[in-house]
Design a protein around this motif. Structure first.
Motif, PDB file in Angstrom:
ATOM      1  N   GLN A   1      46.214  39.409  50.388  1.00  0.00           N
ATOM      2  CA  GLN A   1      47.174  39.905  49.396  1.00  0.00           C
ATOM      3  C   GLN A   1      46.765  39.457  47.991  1.00  0.00           C
ATOM      4  O   GLN A   1      46.838  40.229  47.034  1.00  0.00           O
ATOM      5  N   ARG A   2      46.317  38.218  47.861  1.00  0.00           N
ATOM      6  CA  ARG A   2      45.860  37.733  46.554  1.00  0.00           C
ATOM      7  C   ARG A   2      44.660  38.535  46.057  1.00  0.00           C
ATOM      8  O   ARG A   2      44.570  38.876  44.879  1.00  0.00           O
TER       9      ARG A   2
ATOM     10  N   ASP B   1      43.920  41.603  46.883  1.00  0.00           N
ATOM     11  CA  ASP B   1      44.416  42.934  46.515  1.00  0.00           C
ATOM     12  C   ASP B   1      45.077  42.912  45.142  1.00  0.00           C
ATOM     13  O   ASP B   1      44.879  43.816  44.332  1.00  0.00           O
ATOM     14  N   ILE B   2      45.865  41.873  44.870  1.00  0.00           N
ATOM     15  CA  ILE B   2      46.533  41.753  43.567  1.00  0.00           C
ATOM     16  C   ILE B   2      45.485  41.630  42.455  1.00  0.00           C
ATOM     17  O   ILE B   2      45.589  42.281  41.410  1.00  0.00           O
ATOM     18  N   GLN B   3      44.466  40.798  42.670  1.00  0.00           N
ATOM     19  CA  GLN B   3      43.415  40.635  41.668  1.00  0.00           C
ATOM     20  C   GLN B   3      42.636  41.927  41.466  1.00  0.00           C
ATOM     21  O   GLN B   3      42.271  42.285  40.343  1.00  0.00           O
ATOM     22  N   THR B   4      42.397  42.659  42.567  1.00  0.00           N
ATOM     23  CA  THR B   4      41.685  43.938  42.467  1.00  0.00           C
ATOM     24  C   THR B   4      42.489  44.929  41.634  1.00  0.00           C
ATOM     25  O   THR B   4      41.944  45.616  40.765  1.00  0.00           O
ATOM     26  N   ASP B   5      43.798  44.992  41.890  1.00  0.00           N
ATOM     27  CA  ASP B   5      44.666  45.882  41.110  1.00  0.00           C
ATOM     28  C   ASP B   5      44.676  45.476  39.639  1.00  0.00           C
ATOM     29  O   ASP B   5      44.637  46.327  38.748  1.00  0.00           O
ATOM     30  N   PHE B   6      44.725  44.167  39.372  1.00  0.00           N
ATOM     31  CA  PHE B   6      44.735  43.681  37.989  1.00  0.00           C
ATOM     32  C   PHE B   6      43.446  44.062  37.268  1.00  0.00           C
ATOM     33  O   PHE B   6      43.476  44.564  36.138  1.00  0.00           O
TER      34      PHE B   6
ATOM     35  N   SER C   1      41.424  46.482  38.009  1.00  0.00           N
ATOM     36  CA  SER C   1      41.400  47.936  37.838  1.00  0.00           C
ATOM     37  C   SER C   1      42.256  48.347  36.636  1.00  0.00           C
ATOM     38  O   SER C   1      41.833  49.167  35.822  1.00  0.00           O
ATOM     39  N   SER C   2      43.447  47.751  36.519  1.00  0.00           N
ATOM     40  CA  SER C   2      44.317  48.064  35.377  1.00  0.00           C
ATOM     41  C   SER C   2      43.681  47.620  34.066  1.00  0.00           C
ATOM     42  O   SER C   2      43.748  48.332  33.064  1.00  0.00           O
TER      43      SER C   2
ATOM     44  N   SER D   1      40.486  47.310  33.457  1.00  0.00           N
ATOM     45  CA  SER D   1      39.376  48.227  33.175  1.00  0.00           C
ATOM     46  C   SER D   1      39.890  49.538  32.579  1.00  0.00           C
ATOM     47  O   SER D   1      39.311  50.056  31.619  1.00  0.00           O
ATOM     48  N   ASP D   2      40.999  50.058  33.136  1.00  0.00           N
ATOM     49  CA  ASP D   2      41.587  51.284  32.593  1.00  0.00           C
ATOM     50  C   ASP D   2      42.046  51.080  31.158  1.00  0.00           C
ATOM     51  O   ASP D   2      41.867  51.952  30.305  1.00  0.00           O
TER      52      ASP D   2
END
Length: 122
Positions: free
Chosen positions: A57-58, A60-65, A67-68, A70-71
């Motif tokens: 879960q950690r 996944d959270i870091q991956t989402d962060f 990605s955001s 980078s966007d």
């Protein structure tokens, strides 16, 4: 197992529950100890599974962060490029206007000299 995940409650010293054999000399206490070792191993695996889930879960959270982030960076760069293009477009329009004014000035200057020459010819 000595040094392993399971204890040696029901197994002979230095071996795992896999090496445990039930025979005529096996007592209820040996079986109870073996079951305790298995239950302990299951609890340990459940604990490790929940820790792995938490780590996943950690991640996944870091991956989402990331990605955001980078966007956001891409969007910011896009806005900077757009702003630069607008500025350059404004500069180009100003230079084109200056060029047109210069051409008109030269045209007026040339026509004025032609008018002066026509006065001398007349």
């Amino acid at each position: 197992t000595t040094g392993g995940i399971l204890g040696t409650n029901g197994a002979s010293s230095g071996s795992s529950i896999y090496g445990f054999t039930i025979g005529a000399s096996t007592t209820q206490a040996n079986i109870d100890n073996l079951l305790t070792d298995v239950e302990t191993a299951l609890k340990n695996m459940t604990t490790l599974g929940s820790q792995l889930g938490s780590l996943q879960q950690r991640v996944d959270i870091q991956t989402d962060f990331v990605s955001s982030l980078s966007d956001s960076i891409d969007s910011g760069i896009g806005r900077l490029v757009d702003a630069d293009m607008e500025e350059e477009s404004s500069k180009l329009s100003a230079l084109q206007t200056q060029q047109q004014l210069a051409i008109q000035s030269l045209s007026i200057a040339n026509s004025s000299s032609q008018n002066i020459l026509s006065l001398f010819r007349g």
